[in-house]
Design an enzyme around this catalytic site. Structure first.
Site, PDB file in Angstrom:
ATOM      1  N   TYR A  41       0.827  -1.202   0.000  1.00  0.00           N
ATOM      2  CA  TYR A  41       0.000   0.000   0.000  1.00  0.00           C
ATOM      3  C   TYR A  41       0.864   1.255   0.000  1.00  0.00           C
ATOM      4  CZ  TYR A  41      -4.514  -2.290   0.900  1.00  0.00           C
ATOM      5  OH  TYR A  41      -5.662  -3.026   0.788  1.00  0.00           O
ATOM      6  N   GLU A  77     -15.314   4.616   3.880  1.00  0.00           N
ATOM      7  CA  GLU A  77     -15.254   4.868   2.444  1.00  0.00           C
ATOM      8  C   GLU A  77     -16.628   4.790   1.787  1.00  0.00           C
ATOM      9  OE1 GLU A  77     -12.134   2.405   0.667  1.00  0.00           O
ATOM     10  OE2 GLU A  77     -10.780   3.895   1.541  1.00  0.00           O
TER      11      GLU A  77
END
Ligand SMILES: C=Cc1ccc(O)c(OC)c1
Length: 170
Positions: free
Chosen positions: A25, A70
């Protein structure tokens, strides 16, 4: 990046890290309530996001928590310990993201409506919880609100270019 203590030194931070499950990531801490990121490998490798609203706090000297929810319904809480090149992350995926990660692999900013439709249309529970430690292998302060850091899709070779300095943003 030198040894850091306070939140103002964490803001602008750009990090590449590998979770113990192998997922790579990339995080850019854009400002005190915003991140940009790229996911290079793992269940949702290829996904990238700009201007996600988050909460960021200093826990104690050199320890910082970033958490957010999200448009997909995925919730995330990350504890960064940059001085030790370490973090711990917990990702809470809705059932549908675990079953259909392909739907979320995109430049999310161009597909917000699809994410919001999908989180209503598909199943949420039981959630798929991923708690992992990770090792930070790149860290640099790029300054706050630098729009160049996360400005293209993740691609093969990009991490190597950042490590060599061939690709840089400040
Ligand atoms: C789901 C997004 C997500 C999950 C874990 C992370 O470390 C991350 O960093 C940018 C983002």
């Amino acid at each position: 990046m030198d040894i850091i203590k306070d939140l103002n030194e964490f803001l602008g931070g750009h990090f590449l890290y590998t979770y113990d499950n192998g997922w790579n990531y990339e995080m850019y801490v854009k400002n005190k309530n915003t991140i940009d990121y790229r996911i290079h490998t793992g269940m949702v490798g290829g996904r990238w996001v700009r201007d996600q609203e988050v909460d960021i706090v200093k826990i104690v000297d050199g320890v910082f928590k970033i958490c957010w929810t999200e448009p997909t319904g995925t919730d995330v809480s990350l504890d960064f310990i940059p001085n030790e090149n370490k973090l711990h992350g917990v990702i809470f995926f809705p059932k549908w993201v675990h079953e259909r990660p392909d739907i979320t692999v995109c430049f999310q900013n161009d597909h917000i409506a699809l994410m919001e439709e999908s989180r209503e249309k598909y199943e949420t529970y039981p959630k798929y919880v991923v708690p992992e430690f990770g090792k930070i292998f790149f860290k640099k302060n790029e300054g706050q609100n630098n729009e160049k850091v996360i400005a293209e899709a993740p691609r093969e070779g990009m991490i190597e270019e950042m490590l060599s300095g061939e690709l840089s943003f400040s």
